[in-house]
Design an enzyme around this catalytic site. Structure first.
Site, PDB file in Angstrom:
ATOM      1  N   ASP A  20      63.679  39.458  27.648  1.00  0.00           N
ATOM      2  CA  ASP A  20      62.581  39.371  26.778  1.00  0.00           C
ATOM      3  C   ASP A  20      62.493  40.510  25.782  1.00  0.00           C
ATOM      4  O   ASP A  20      62.859  41.862  25.951  1.00  0.00           O
ATOM      5  CB  ASP A  20      61.357  39.909  27.954  1.00  0.00           C
ATOM      6  CG  ASP A  20      60.134  40.123  27.494  1.00  0.00           C
ATOM      7  OD1 ASP A  20      59.772  39.594  26.219  1.00  0.00           O
ATOM      8  OD2 ASP A  20      58.955  40.290  27.957  1.00  0.00           O
ATOM      9  N   GLU A 111      60.886  35.291  24.989  1.00  0.00           N
ATOM     10  CA  GLU A 111      61.210  35.455  26.340  1.00  0.00           C
ATOM     11  C   GLU A 111      61.650  34.325  26.703  1.00  0.00           C
ATOM     12  O   GLU A 111      61.173  33.159  26.378  1.00  0.00           O
ATOM     13  CB  GLU A 111      60.133  36.097  27.034  1.00  0.00           C
ATOM     14  CG  GLU A 111      58.792  35.436  27.257  1.00  0.00           C
ATOM     15  CD  GLU A 111      57.738  36.048  28.214  1.00  0.00           C
ATOM     16  OE1 GLU A 111      58.236  36.533  29.204  1.00  0.00           O
ATOM     17  OE2 GLU A 111      56.719  36.272  27.818  1.00  0.00           O
TER      18      GLU A 111
END
Ligand SMILES: [Mg+2]
Length: 419
Positions: A20, A111
């Site tokens: 992420d 992500e």
């Protein structure tokens, strides 16, 4: 006979990674303008779509009205955002992740989950792979990314959040519940403010509090489904697999055009830019595709799509631009409104293991793989790719569209996941 590797895999490190990017939009702005580094940066117009960590230290969150954010952090610098670059850099990061394993599930612009079970024999342990990803994204893209490694998607996502900013958290097998139970219930994926407040009313503040309840104890207040699934997650029971190949099936790019374009010349420059980006990405992965889809958006929510499947796959920039131009003309035929977004994607991908030379080709069929025109185009693409590889992507920029103060409508939805 295949039991031994399974046992080894079970005893080794967990293999699910959640990667992420940190404060993605704001980090890109700091990358593009180094004078913003270390400063509180807000991306957005009236609403904050993303805030740098320096701004978050003052309590700024996204989404939040920019006026309120400026009250919390008067020194914050507000930038409108380079949304084209976000898509480009996101694609570059996803390519790095794809190198770690083909089993990748992108869940938002910044992500993705990656299951590295099948690649540890080539690339090293999951935590070594996570370190490679972090250093490649920092070195090649220039952005900070946090990674969580765990035995379930649920836990990997929590681990990457705990790793922020710019960190790595590996939850070793056997330690999952020690890691999970002290955390606040708000850390659970799917527990928003409303559910958290309800849980607090029952005296439940940590994930451990939730786990200690008998199963079904909360079904009257949260409903049987939510209470059952939260209880299972509190025990790290999450059977969801990383759904691989969710982006491997196509290569796409899009460009928002602010208030819009009507001039066919200007639109064909945009198409050339998209064809260049898509072709470059496909060639880098040794892939070609046979279906090209063109998506054109007009003011408001109206979208028109046109696609065409070629008799053989291509990744040539010129061929994609040519076919893209034909599809664009079909999409805007008879339209009077300006085009506010153009998106193109190449699908039906195959790997370029070998190029079959066609002996009997119609010389007019320039899009056909193996035709003499196609071979010339492949040679040009290869030299352009080579120059860019050595001197940077921006040196040879095809079809750069005029900067028209792009409206970030498309990004509001994406930004919800961005942290
Ligand atoms: Mg993020």
């Amino acid at each position: 006979m295949s039991q031994a590797p399974c046992i080894l895999a079970d005893m080794g490190e967990p293999t699910i990674l959640h990667a992420d990017l940190d404060a993605f939009f704001a980090s890109v702005e700091q990358l593009l303008d180094p004078s913003l580094k270390g400063k509180p940066v807000l991306v957005g117009g009236g609403i904050v779509l993303a805030a740098s960590y320096e701004a978050r230290a003052y309590g700024v969150r996204s989404p939040m009205p920019t006026r309120d954010a400026k009250r919390l952090c008067p020194d914050a610098i507000v930038v409108h955002g380079h949304f084209e670059r976000y898509l480009d850099l996101s694609a570059h990061v996803m390519e790095v992740l794809e190198d770690a394993s083909p089993v990748i599930e992108q869940i938002s612009i910044d992500e993705a989950f990656v299951d590295v079970r099948g690649t540890t024999h080539l690339l090293g342990s999951p935590s070594a792979i996570a370190r490679q990803i972090r250093s490649r994204v920092a070195g090649e893209v220039g952005l900070p990314i946090s990674v969580g490694v765990a035995s379930t998607k649920f836990l990997a996502k929590i681990a990457s959040a705990r790793a922020k900013p710019n960190g790595l958290v590996v939850v070793a097998r056997g330690t999952e519940l020690d890691f999970l139970h002290p955390l606040p219930v708000e850390a659970m994926w799917g527990v928003g403010r409303v559910t958290a407040a309800r849980l607090h009313r029952f005296g439940i503040f940590t994930i451990g509090d939730l786990a200690a309840l008998p199963r079904g104890a909360l079904s009257s207040s949260l409903g049987p489904w939510a209470s059952g699934s939260l209880h299972a997650l509190a025990w790290n029971r999450d059977p969801r697999m990383v759904r691989g190949g969710r982006r491997a099936g196509s290569v796409g790019s899009q460009q928002a055009l602010g208030r819009g374009l009507t001039d066919p010349e200007e639109l064909s420059v945009v198409v050339l830019g998209l064809a260049d980006r898509i072709g470059r990405r496909a060639r880098k992965k040794d892939r070609s595709g046979s279906t090209l889809t063109m998506r054109v958006r007009f003011p408001g929510p109206r979208v028109v799509s046109r696609s065409h499947t070629l008799p053989s796959p291509t990744s040539s920039t010129a061929a994609l631009a040519e076919l893209g131009g034909v599809l664009l003309r079909r999409a805007i035929d008879g339209e009077e409104e300006p085009v506010t977004l153009v998106g193109m994607s190449l699908s039906n991908l195959t790997t370029d293991e070998f190029l079959q030379l066609e002996l009997d080709v119609d010389p007019g069929d320039v899009l056909r793989a193996g035709s003499s025109m196609d071979l010339k185009r492949r040679a040009i693409d290869a030299s352009v790719d080579g120059i860019r590889e050595r001197f940077g992507r921006d040196l040879l920029k095809l079809g750069s569209a005029p900067d028209r103060g792009v409206t970030p409508e498309e990004f509001r939805r994406l930004a919800e996941h961005s942290d």
